[in-house]
Scaffold this motif. Structure first.
Motif, short mmCIF file in Angstrom:
data_model
loop_
_atom_site.label_atom_id
_atom_site.label_comp_id
_atom_site.label_asym_id
_atom_site.label_seq_id
_atom_site.Cartn_x
_atom_site.Cartn_y
_atom_site.Cartn_z
N TYR A 74 1.10 10.20 -4.60
CA TYR A 74 0.67 11.40 -5.28
C TYR A 74 -0.28 11.00 -6.70
O TYR A 74 0.24 10.09 -7.91
N VAL A 75 -0.79 12.28 -6.69
CA VAL A 75 -2.37 12.21 -7.88
C VAL A 75 -2.37 13.34 -8.56
O VAL A 75 -1.71 14.31 -8.05
N PRO A 76 -2.79 13.30 -10.08
CA PRO A 76 -2.52 14.26 -10.82
C PRO A 76 -4.22 15.10 -10.45
O PRO A 76 -5.33 14.62 -10.59
N CYS A 77 -3.66 16.38 -10.96
CA CYS A 77 -4.94 17.51 -10.43
C CYS A 77 -5.34 16.82 -12.55
O CYS A 77 -4.89 16.75 -13.24
N PRO A 78 -7.15 16.87 -12.10
CA PRO A 78 -7.50 16.30 -13.43
C PRO A 78 -6.99 17.32 -14.65
O PRO A 78 -7.88 17.13 -15.29
N HIS A 79 -7.27 18.41 -14.21
CA HIS A 79 -7.35 19.65 -14.99
C HIS A 79 -5.64 20.13 -15.64
O HIS A 79 -5.03 20.03 -16.78
N TRP B 286 -0.58 17.12 -13.09
CA TRP B 286 0.99 18.00 -12.54
C TRP B 286 0.14 17.58 -10.62
O TRP B 286 -0.64 16.75 -10.26
N PHE B 287 1.17 15.83 -10.50
CA PHE B 287 1.11 15.40 -9.77
C PHE B 287 1.33 15.95 -8.43
O PHE B 287 2.36 16.64 -7.88
N GLN B 288 0.66 15.25 -7.40
CA GLN B 288 0.90 16.30 -6.17
C GLN B 288 0.21 15.13 -4.48
O GLN B 288 -0.91 14.06 -4.87
N VAL B 289 0.18 15.75 -3.52
CA VAL B 289 -0.20 15.07 -2.50
C VAL B 289 -1.30 15.40 -1.73
O VAL B 289 -1.02 17.27 -1.74
N LEU B 290 -2.36 15.03 -1.50
CA LEU B 290 -3.28 15.50 -0.97
C LEU B 290 -3.27 15.65 0.65
O LEU B 290 -2.50 15.05 1.34
N GLY B 291 -3.69 17.07 0.93
CA GLY B 291 -3.70 17.05 2.69
C GLY B 291 -4.14 18.31 2.83
O GLY B 291 -5.13 19.26 2.30
N LEU B 292 -4.24 18.39 4.26
CA LEU B 292 -5.21 19.74 4.66
C LEU B 292 -5.28 21.04 4.58
O LEU B 292 -6.29 21.94 4.12
N ASP B 293 -3.93 21.39 4.36
CA ASP B 293 -3.74 22.25 4.19
C ASP B 293 -4.05 23.16 2.57
O ASP B 293 -4.07 24.37 1.67
N ARG B 294 -5.30 22.09 1.83
CA ARG B 294 -5.46 22.05 0.53
C ARG B 294 -7.02 22.36 0.35
O ARG B 294 -7.78 22.10 -0.24
N LEU B 295 -7.14 21.76 1.55
CA LEU B 295 -9.09 21.97 1.67
C LEU B 295 -9.45 23.46 1.95
O LEU B 295 -8.92 23.87 2.64
N VAL B 296 -10.31 23.00 0.98
CA VAL B 296 -11.57 24.50 1.14
C VAL B 296 -13.06 24.15 1.54
O VAL B 296 -13.83 23.06 0.90
N ILE B 297 -13.51 24.99 2.19
CA ILE B 297 -15.18 24.60 2.69
C ILE B 297 -15.68 25.47 2.40
O ILE B 297 -15.49 26.95 3.51
N ALA B 298 -16.50 25.71 1.34
CA ALA B 298 -17.59 26.72 1.04
C ALA B 298 -18.69 27.07 2.04
O ALA B 298 -19.47 28.25 1.97
N SER B 299 -19.17 26.12 3.25
CA SER B 299 -20.22 26.58 3.84
C SER B 299 -19.83 25.27 4.86
O SER B 299 -19.67 24.50 5.38
N LYS B 300 -20.60 26.95 6.18
CA LYS B 300 -20.19 25.87 7.46
C LYS B 300 -21.18 24.71 8.26
O LYS B 300 -21.25 24.22 9.05
N ARG B 301 -22.40 24.92 7.27
CA ARG B 301 -23.25 23.34 7.08
C ARG B 301 -23.52 23.03 6.08
O ARG B 301 -23.10 22.63 4.97
N VAL B 302 -24.33 21.64 5.81
CA VAL B 302 -24.39 20.74 5.06
C VAL B 302 -25.71 21.14 4.69
O VAL B 302 -26.37 21.89 4.26
N THR C 88 4.76 18.88 -4.51
CA THR C 88 3.84 18.63 -6.28
C THR C 88 5.61 17.94 -7.27
O THR C 88 6.55 18.81 -7.33
N VAL C 89 4.58 17.54 -8.49
CA VAL C 89 6.29 16.87 -9.56
C VAL C 89 5.21 16.77 -10.77
O VAL C 89 4.29 16.42 -10.98
N SER C 90 5.70 17.82 -11.88
CA SER C 90 5.77 17.32 -12.83
C SER C 90 5.76 16.38 -13.69
O SER C 90 6.24 15.70 -13.20
N PRO C 91 4.34 16.29 -14.57
CA PRO C 91 4.09 14.66 -15.22
C PRO C 91 5.72 14.60 -15.67
O PRO C 91 5.53 13.35 -16.14
N GLU C 92 6.14 15.87 -15.91
CA GLU C 92 6.99 14.81 -17.06
C GLU C 92 8.26 14.23 -16.32
O GLU C 92 9.27 13.59 -16.79
N ASP C 93 8.61 14.33 -15.06
CA ASP C 93 9.34 14.09 -13.95
C ASP C 93 9.11 13.20 -12.93
O ASP C 93 10.05 12.23 -12.42
#
Length: 624
Positions: free
Chosen positions: A168-173, A176-192, A238-243
């Motif tokens: 679990y890694v904390p959001c820099p903003h 909140w701690f969370q697991v990174l995964g494909l369901d949270r990936l956002v791809i802005a462009s289909k080209r490099v 997701t896990v709050s910093p307090e927990d």
């Protein structure tokens, strides 16, 4: 025992190296490292272990140097140090699994280990037995591996039985701690550049890739195994910093530690790299079932791949026959493999042409009535072996290599292969961790009452993975061509001459979940009463193409093959001039009498291998 499941380049081997170094320096004892093949053994020692020893002064002093003529020196696979030894061995070797003992055992890439070695069961169980002498003093087992196919993936089963730790890694903003995964990936462009970012699970914050290093430094491992009661709750994604501290203190209740990460955490892979792999699968990710998706799920996501279980719709496949006739070789599939299936009253055979990415076309399919228990009736196959097929430019083509299934009328099949150079005796083998064609074994042949020891080589075919690949190719056909009118690479096309029964046989098996000795496994099951020779012959043809190294050829090598094989010798073949492609059959001409019984076989394979820079027409070691 510690289990680590992860994607490619997720530093799975580093804990093993640290444990080995600590043992040599602080608590000397015998150490064993098993890898899935001899080539991996050599590579692991050369790239990972020896550089660590050379770069660490304490280890460099303790580990004996490698000297070719000193019996007290170390070797590439055997290291000596005061108080112990380090043995690196091939998990596929029965001898290696029986001759050594240790206190620390490292089992690298369990997914790639064979299901059985020496008839004694799974090599992992045999490897654990090598620790018995040290069991009362305490032993350690470390198993790092990428996963394989769901239902047959041992490392995934071991992780599911562990305390299932996730990072679990904390959001820099928002923190909140969370697991990174494909369901949270956002791809802005289909080209490099793809502009790949992550969306925070807790509050929707946009997480840029440059924040990953800081997130990893502040991450924590949390046990996620299912809660035993209300007082022992597992963390959500997701896990709050307090927990966080509350979940870090959660007890394992006797479960072995198991860890899982995917490539989104890897310091060696950017999110843009992962986005490129994701986009390469195609527009409909959820419906895709092909090698690219399988590689992405196992190697990038670090998850077992759940192959589609249902057989493709045979009526839809029948409707998608293409307007080309049987018996014609096209430039996009110039390498020909043939396979013969033996039944009680007939031979069934198929010839496929293969091109880049192992996309293919069915060139010929037929049935030869025979009493296959009579040796005299096998002579009818000679006419099949010496067939030549007409190329689209008017050129003449013969099958490069033939194979025959020896599961029925076994000895007669051996005799036939012995009498016809270039025809490979093959035997289908169940199981997920098998090569397309493995290492051959010498078998005895009864030649009319005369026993010839080692008279034939028998090549094992790993049928289960190939069937899955074939069904993926058929689903690509069902998805239709893209905007450019072309089917995806790796698609297999079928001519208009085939009837509905062929496609019923092609889809006669399905992948089902069954119980096997208390384990849930995925295996192929044939439909009751349905013939499956079209599928079996395609499996054989595909295996021979992989054995020949077809998928290893470069674009330049394909161009050279096409230029050599499609020299115009007569009028080009105009398939659209045919009044009825459905009634067309293969054009058959006999070859020269002096080689009429000899298929192109190993000579053609030698030509390909020569292009690849190998001296002999033997498949690469990694293949077997």
């Amino acid at each position: 025992m510690v289990v680590f499941v992860g994607g490619r380049q997720s530093a799975k081997s580093e804990p093993a190296l640290n444990a080995i170094g600590w043992t040599i320096d602080q608590a000397p004892a015998p150490i064993i490292v098993f890898l899935p093949s001899l080539e991996e053994v050599r590579k692991w020692e050369r790239i990972k272990l020896q550089p660590m020893i050379d770069a660490t002064p304490a280890l460099a002093r303790l580990v004996a140097a490698k000297k070719s003529r000193d019996e007290d020196a170390s070797t590439g696979t055997f290291k000596r140090f005061a108080g112990g030894t380090l043995t690196i061995a091939n998990a596929g070797s029965s001898k290696a699994l029986q001759m050594i003992s240790g206190r620390l055992l490292v089992c690298e890439e369990l997914t790639e280990w064979p299901d059985d070695v020496g008839g004694r069961g799974h090599p992992f169980d045999q490897a654990v037995g090598r620790l018995d002498a040290w069991s009362e003093r305490g032993v350690k087992i470390y198993c790092p591996s990428t996963p394989g196919l769901e239902g047959g993936c041992r490392i995934s089963e071991m992780y599911e039985a562990s305390d299932r730790r996730r990072y679990y890694v904390p959001c820099p903003h928002c923190g909140w701690f969370q697991v990174l995964g494909l369901d949270r990936l956002v791809i802005a462009s289909k080209r490099v550049p793809y502009g790949a970012t992550m969306t925070c699970r807790a509050n929707g914050c946009v997480i840029e890739h440059h924040a990953k290093r800081g997130m990893l430094a502040k991450g924590v491992w949390l046990k996620t195994f299912p809660a035993a009661d209300e007082a022992d709750q597992a963390p959500d994604l997701t896990v709050s910093p307090e927990d966080v501290e509350q979940f870090r203190a959660r007890q394992a209740h006797g479960l072995q530690p198991g860890f899982h990460v995917n490539q989104f955490y890897s310091p060696f892979r950017s999110w843009d790299d992962i986005a490129a792999k994701f986009l390469d699968i195609g527009d409909d990710y959820d419906r895709a079932d092909n090698e690219k998706k399988r590689d992405f799920v196992t190697q990038a996501l670090g998850e077992a791949y759940a192959a589609a279980g249902e057989a493709p719709d045979h009526e839809r496949l029948y409707a998608l026959r293409q307007p080309f006739p049987l018996g014609v070789v096209f430039k996009d599939a110039p390498y020909l493999t043939g396979f013969i299936d033996v039944q009680g009253n007939r031979f069934e055979y198929a010839v496929y042409g293969w091109g880049p990415d192992l996309g293919g076309r069915l060139i010929d399919y037929g049935t030869l009535p025979a009493d296959t228990g009579r040796w005299a009736d096998w002579a009818g196959l000679k006419a099949v072996l010496r067939r030549r097929y007409r190329g689209e430019t008017g050129s003449s083509h013969r099958v490069d290599v033939w194979g025959i299934d020896t599961g029925y009328q076994t000895n007669l099949a051996y005799r036939f292969c012995r009498a016809h150079a270039g025809v490979m005796a093959c035997d289908g083998r169940d199981g997920w961790r098998r090569a397309a064609i493995g290492t051959p074994s010498d078998v005895d042949v009864d030649d009319g009452g005369r026993k010839i020891r080692g008279g034939c080589k028998l090549w094992p075919i790993g049928t289960w993975p190939i069937k899955q690949t074939i069904y993926g190719a058929l689903r690509q056909l069902l998805s239709g061509p893209g905007e450019d009118g072309r089917f995806p690479s790796g698609t297999i096309l079928f001519p208009a001459a085939l009837d509905l029964s062929f496609f019923k046989g092609l889809t006669a098996e399905s992948l089902e979940t069954v119980s096997d000795g208390g384990r849930t496994v995925r295996r192929w099951v044939k439909k009751a009463g349905q013939a499956n020779e079209p599928l079996d012959t395609l499996v054989g043809c595909r295996a021979l193409a992989e054995w020949a190294g077809v998928e290893l050829m470069t674009a330049e090598q394909w161009q050279a093959m096409v230029a050599e094989r499609f020299t115009v010798t007569s009028q080009p073949f105009d398939l659209f001039s045919l009044a009825s492609p459905v009634q067309s059959g293969p054009e058959v001409t006999a070859g020269p009498e002096d080689d009429a019984d000899e298929p192109a076989g190993f000579d053609a394979c030698a030509a390909i291998v020569a292009q690849l820079g190998t001296e002999t027409p033997t498949p690469p070691e990694a293949k077997s």
